[in-house]
Design a protein around this motif. Structure first.
Motif, PDB file in Angstrom:
ATOM      1  N   ARG A  34       0.829  -1.214   0.000  1.00  0.00           N
ATOM      2  CA  ARG A  34       0.000   0.000   0.000  1.00  0.00           C
ATOM      3  C   ARG A  34       0.861   1.261   0.000  1.00  0.00           C
ATOM      4  NH1 ARG A  34      -1.840   4.186  -0.232  1.00  0.00           N
ATOM      5  NH2 ARG A  34      -3.702   5.060   0.707  1.00  0.00           N
ATOM      6  N   LEU A  35       2.061   1.189   0.546  1.00  0.00           N
ATOM      7  CA  LEU A  35       2.938   2.357   0.639  1.00  0.00           C
ATOM      8  C   LEU A  35       3.524   2.762  -0.711  1.00  0.00           C
ATOM      9  CD1 LEU A  35       4.849   1.444   3.909  1.00  0.00           C
ATOM     10  CD2 LEU A  35       2.879   2.968   3.636  1.00  0.00           C
ATOM     11  N   PRO A 149      -1.103   8.455   3.076  1.00  0.00           N
ATOM     12  CA  PRO A 149      -2.192   8.661   4.033  1.00  0.00           C
ATOM     13  C   PRO A 149      -2.861   7.345   4.454  1.00  0.00           C
ATOM     14  CG  PRO A 149      -2.963   9.230   1.849  1.00  0.00           C
ATOM     15  CD  PRO A 149      -1.498   8.896   1.726  1.00  0.00           C
ATOM     16  N   VAL A 150      -2.134   6.571   5.217  1.00  0.00           N
ATOM     17  CA  VAL A 150      -2.659   5.324   5.752  1.00  0.00           C
ATOM     18  C   VAL A 150      -2.001   5.074   7.101  1.00  0.00           C
ATOM     19  CG1 VAL A 150      -0.891   3.869   4.629  1.00  0.00           C
ATOM     20  CG2 VAL A 150      -3.123   2.875   5.210  1.00  0.00           C
ATOM     21  N   LEU A 151      -2.725   4.412   7.984  1.00  0.00           N
ATOM     22  CA  LEU A 151      -2.180   3.951   9.258  1.00  0.00           C
ATOM     23  C   LEU A 151      -2.047   2.439   9.157  1.00  0.00           C
ATOM     24  CD1 LEU A 151      -4.450   6.069  11.629  1.00  0.00           C
ATOM     25  CD2 LEU A 151      -2.111   6.591  10.916  1.00  0.00           C
ATOM     26  N   ARG A 178      -1.379  12.490  -6.048  1.00  0.00           N
ATOM     27  CA  ARG A 178      -2.441  11.539  -5.737  1.00  0.00           C
ATOM     28  C   ARG A 178      -1.908  10.484  -4.779  1.00  0.00           C
ATOM     29  NH1 ARG A 178      -4.183   6.604  -8.245  1.00  0.00           N
ATOM     30  NH2 ARG A 178      -2.382   6.713  -9.621  1.00  0.00           N
ATOM     31  N   ASP A 179      -2.508  10.401  -3.607  1.00  0.00           N
ATOM     32  CA  ASP A 179      -2.220   9.355  -2.628  1.00  0.00           C
ATOM     33  C   ASP A 179      -0.853   9.460  -1.955  1.00  0.00           C
ATOM     34  OD1 ASP A 179      -3.420   7.236  -1.284  1.00  0.00           O
ATOM     35  OD2 ASP A 179      -2.430   5.731  -2.522  1.00  0.00           O
TER      36      ASP A 179
END
Length: 193
Positions: A34-35, A149-151, A178-179
């Protein structure tokens, strides 16, 4: 400034650079891929494309040993045949890295060799342990953090066990895409502003 030694690292908002259980066959850990969704835009004319092209314009690479091994030793070529300096605690007899790679056990020597090999181009850094060693030794000049933008909640942290001395940073560039937000920090050495 001399050619900078610059960390390039994708990181979750809670500080993880890989999901839990990173190992061969699952190099980014569970859900750690995801990163790197921002790399879908690496060929674009936007900020992620710019950052990616800058990374590939570096003249040498410093990698931590674990990163080097998890990446399959890059078959001896990370990008464009640049020299790869693998910072490691020890070298087993007969273990000769492939292609453009070589093992180095001293962090200051590793930084000196990489700067010299890079000529007037920046030096790229990969790997959390290598980044921490360079920071502790005062050899890291800049950090390009690709903040996603994720934990992730768990996994491998970038700045874990860095030491008790604080390190001051100066934000010198911020690129939104984006992202991802690409943040470039200059590492302020003691006595600089």
């Amino acid at each position: 400034m001399h050619n900078p030694i610059r960390l390039y690292m994708s990181m979750s908002l809670d500080g993880y650079i890989a999901g839990p259980d990173d190992r061969p066959g699952q190099e980014l850990g569970r859900d750690g891929g995801r990163l790197f969704n921002w790399l879908d835009d690496r060929e674009s004319d936007g900020p992620s494309g710019q950052v990616y092209r800058e990374a590939l314009a570096t003249g040498a690479l410093i990698s931590g040993r674990r990163t080097f091994e998890l990446a399959g030793r890059w078959q001896g070529d990370h990008h464009g045949g640049v020299p790869i300096f693998v910072l490691t605690h020890q070298v087993a007899g007969g273990d000769v890295p492939p292609g453009h790679a070589r093992f180095v056990t001293d962090v200051e020597e590793c930084a000196r060799l990489a700067r010299a090999a890079a000529g007037d181009r920046p030096v790229m850094v990969h790997g959390a342990a290598a980044a921490r060693a360079l920071l502790r030794a005062g050899q890291m000049d800049e950090m390009e953090i690709h903040l996603v933008p994720v934990l992730l909640g768990d996994g491998r942290r970038l700045f874990e066990r860095l030491g008790s001395d604080h390190i001051e940073l100066d934000l010198v560039r911020r690129l939104e895409d984006r992202d991802v937000t690409h943040l470039r920090y200059r590492v302020l050495q003691p006595g600089t502003a």
